[in-house]
Design an enzyme around this catalytic site. Structure first.
Site, short mmCIF file in Angstrom:
data_model
loop_
_atom_site.label_atom_id
_atom_site.label_comp_id
_atom_site.label_asym_id
_atom_site.label_seq_id
_atom_site.Cartn_x
_atom_site.Cartn_y
_atom_site.Cartn_z
CD GLU A 21 -22.84 6.29 21.23
OE1 GLU A 21 -22.70 4.85 21.77
OE2 GLU A 21 -23.08 6.32 20.24
CB ALA B 64 -23.58 3.94 28.41
N GLY C 195 -24.93 2.73 23.57
CA GLY C 195 -24.72 1.28 23.91
C GLY C 195 -25.82 0.46 23.77
CD GLU D 256 -21.43 0.88 21.22
OE1 GLU D 256 -20.18 1.18 20.88
OE2 GLU D 256 -22.03 1.47 22.26
#
Ligand code: T1G
Ligand code: NAD
Length: 682
Positions: free
Chosen positions: A125, A63, A102, A105
């Site tokens: 993370e 992210a 992310g 993911e």
């Protein structure tokens, strides 16, 4: 399609390419581009399958951290993933570089994943005080199994392409340079099932039976590494949810845990540290043309505690090192220590015997300083004595080639004075490594008054090349770290006289998050560093302990007594020496509470940090924080001393300093008065 996502068709295969430098982070623009891209490809009747790939050096590295804490905008990642999973056409992720957070993911929401062997796949993370908030804790264990998923989300360490294939995280490896072709071929296979990772429950169901033991054992085995951090436990809970709950409930639980961490101070501190580390490498006002000089060979002078460790950093980076000593015995001892360290690492399976020999083959031991005549960079690590250092630099000035960088690993001495012992002060710089130098990641780069900007740029680039986190310091006694540390040590000593006990002070700082307190640290380093019986005046507690024969861990007696396994108990001998010394000084001992101990150990060093900033000895407050996090064990989840002070409230810190009798640094007083902060983070 969008400024960052492009959609092209190759026959009946649609290729979505993300191109958003530097690391294809999942910014709002990228999410919007993905949402539109997948919708278009899914709606296109000519398209039979979709490949997702990234341009540049890496797949999606997560992210966009810089968007955290800001009002949400753009497509929701969650919805993009739902659209991907619901796609009636297989989606294949083509992975190179790093698929992190992310990014992984998103790949886990694809039906299949193809990667090159050099790729790195992980969920880091936890290093940001977070957990994978886009289904990673629910989808990853379904592919790699519960134990591997636990390891990956609590360590944050990525795995390579080959390991990912062996764990089932990727479905095929593509030869380096043939990723897109391989992914398109994979996507073009007929009869590819539309398997959603969320439906692959075998591995989580298999863990159900012994889940309680598995998680209890994991928590126990990792308690020490996870001490003080909130995020690792939250990650474990989410993997537990993946085992015990249906996918959708696990996803909801993950979301809740994610938001709790995201709104917490620990993650704020760790995200701050992420950017502070990258900022530290930037030098304000460095001319754009100050390009780093080539460093292809290195000379090290002194093969003692530091010289050997420093040499290993360059050998690890594949650079030839010539190491100089005065006597054969010292040289042999130094080289043997380097080999022993490598052999220990090999014994732990973290390198092969061939790696050990390859590194040792790059090392040239010598007793002749002249052998450094062709080195691009020379680092001196001889005794901490100005005369000896000046003598060495004087000789180096005559031997080293023009343009060679002459660096000193001094801990405290004046780099400008050392530079003045040469005819080329512009080539002299301080490179202050931390012990053990092959392990500690911090490098204080000491910029002399005459240090050339290209020499500085080269030092910073070299730091990154050998895996160090560098921070620039000006020339002052003890630079940034040791200068602040000495304030803490002084207070710790004063607290002992006034009524605290070594184990009490150590406990307070240990509970705060430091790996150990000042007195356990002194025992580890050796109470007699820089002490000699001939010159001892019995003026300090340390003098008295050394005069009584206590040396610390090395002789089993210091502030603590140590058994053969290095277990420690408070030393009644040390305690008596402290009590007698206080009485001799007429100090009435009193009960001192933990808060006073913590504040008196930390506030004065923060005050010194404010002086360092005001003097321009550090470029920015976040550099000071990076020095303490990477060099002195400051817990990263507290962001560093300057960040921590900001969140304590500078008015409170200033008031505390006044209460304890310290003169408040003008910058701190000013910021406290105007409600300001050091780091701009409050
Ligand atoms: N967001 C924003 N900026 C980033 C970024 C990111 N994820 N990663 C890197 N940058 C910037 C960085 O600040 C620097 O900027 C430049 O890119 C180059 O980085 C929902 C919540 C990928 C291994 O934790 O580990 O996904 O200084 O100098 O050494 O579950 O960057 O040039 O201006 O580090 O080659 C999870 C973080 C996010 C990975 C490359 N992802 N990045 O290392 O280059 S949280 C991460 C890295 C998440 C989801 C959750 C490394 C790298 P500047 P660099 P590098
Ligand atoms: P050390 O005593 O372990 O090693 C110094 C080595 O330098 C010895 O082996 C000695 O034989 C050699 N030497 C002395 N004069 C020499 C010369 N003219 N030519 C070649 N070799 C010579 O000391 P150390 O702990 O490695 O410290 C070295 C430097 O690093 C000091 O300036 C110290 O302040 C600094 N430093 C030490 C630490 C630490 O924790 N030990 C940490 C950071 C910086």
């Amino acid at each position: 399609m969008s400024p960052t996502v492009d959609l092209t068709n190759d026959g009946d295969i649609a290729v979505l390419t993300i191109d958003s430098p530097p690391v294809n982070a999942l910014s709002a623009d990228v999410r919007d581009g993905l949402a539109a891209g997948f919708a278009a490809a899914i709606a296109d009747p000519l398209v039979r399958a979709i490949v997702l790939i990234c341009a540049g050096r890496t797949f999606i590295a997560g992210a966009d951290i810089s968007e955290f804490g800001k009002p949400p905008r753009g497509a929701s990642l969650h919805q993009v993933q739902l659209d991907m999973e619901a796609s009636p056409k297989p989606i294949v992720a083509a992975i190179h570089g790093t698929a992190l957070g992310g990014g992984l993911e998103v790949a886990l929401a694809c039906h299949y994943r193809v990667a090159v062997p050099s790729a790195k796949l992980g969920l880091p993370e936890v290093k940001l005080g977070l957990l994978p908030g886009a289904g990673g804790t629910q989808r990853l264990p379904r592919l790699v199994g519960v134990e591997q998923a636990l390891k990956m989300v609590t360590s944050g360490v990525p795995i390579g392409g080959k390991a990912a294939l062996s764990f089932g995280l990727v479905d095929e490896l593509a030869p380096e340079g043939e990723l897109l072709a391989t992914a398109k071929a994979f996507a073009g296979r007929s009869g590819l099932a539309l398997i959603q990772v969320r439906d692959r429950n075998e591995k989580v169901e298999a863990a159900h039976a012994n889940a309680v033991t598995l998680f209890a054992d994991f928590r126990k085995a990792n308690a020490r590494a996870m001490r003080g951090f909130e995020a690792p436990e939250a990650n474990i809970k989410c993997i537990e949810a993946a085992v015990n709950l249906p996918f959708a409930d696990g996803l909801a639980f993950e979301r809740e845990q994610f938001m709790h961490l995201m709104n917490g101070l620990q993650s704020k501190a760790q995200r701050y540290a992420f950017f502070a580390e990258r900022m530290a490498n930037k030098i304000d006002g460095l001319p754009a043309d100050a390009k780093p000089l080539p460093v292809e060979s290195v000379g090290i002078i002194g093969a003692g505690t530091m010289g050997g460790g420093i040499a290993m950093n360059f050998l690890n980076a594949g650079l030839p090192v010539t190491i100089v000593e005065t006597k054969q015995e010292a040289l042999d001892r130094g080289v043997a220590t380097i080999r022993k360290n490598y052999e220990n690492t090999a014994a732990k399976g973290r390198m092969t015997a061939a790696d050990v020999e390859a590194r040792m083959a790059l090392l040239t031991p010598t007793l002749s300083l002249e052998d450094l005549g062709q080195a691009d960079m020379i680092i001196e690590a001889v005794f901490e004595n100005m005369d000896i250092k000046k003598e060495v630099f004087g000789k180096l000035d005559r031997i080293a080639k023009p343009g060679a960088i002459l660096a000193s690993n001094t801990s405290y001495l004046n780099v400008d004075e050392i530079a003045a012992s040469t005819s080329r002060p512009e080539s002299v710089i301080g490179l202050h490594f931390f012990s053990p130098a092959n392990v500690m990641r911090l490098l204080e780069v000491v910029r002399g008054a005459r240090t050339d900007v290209q020499v500085l740029a080269t030092a910073m680039a070299t730091a990154k090349r050998i895996g160090k986190v560098a921070a620039v310091s000006g020339v002052c006694h003890g630079f940034i770290g040791n200068r602040m540390l000495s304030l803490r040590q002084q207070q710790a000593q004063a607290l002992l006289l006034e009524g605290a006990l070594p184990e009490q002070v150590d406990r307070v700082l240990y509970d705060f998050g430091f790996p150990m307190g000042p007195f356990q640290m002194s025992d580890l380093a050796g109470l007699d560093i820089g002490w000699s019986a001939d010159t001892s005046k019995g003026a300090t507690i340390r003098d008295r302990l050394c005069e009584a024969g206590l040396r610390g861990q090395k002789n089993g007696h210091g502030f603590y007594d140590y058994d053969a396994q290095r277990n420690r108990v408070p030393s009644p001998v040390a305690e008596k020496i402290i009590f007698d010394f206080a009485a001799e000084k007429g100090i009435q001992r009193r009960d001192i509470d933990d808060t006073e101990i913590l504040e008196r150990c930390l506030y004065p060093m923060i005050n010194e940090g404010a002086l360092i900033l005001a003097e321009g000895m550090a470029q920015r407050a976040s550099d000071i924080d990076i020095v303490w996090i990477y060099g002195y064990g400051w817990p990263v989840y507290r962001g560093g001393p300057m960040f921590w002070a900001d969140h304590q409230g500078l008015a409170k810190v200033a008031a505390g300093l006044t209460r304890y009798g310290f003169e408040v640094a003008p910058l701190l007083a000013k910021l406290a008065a105007e409600g300001g902060s050091f780091t701009g983070q409050v």
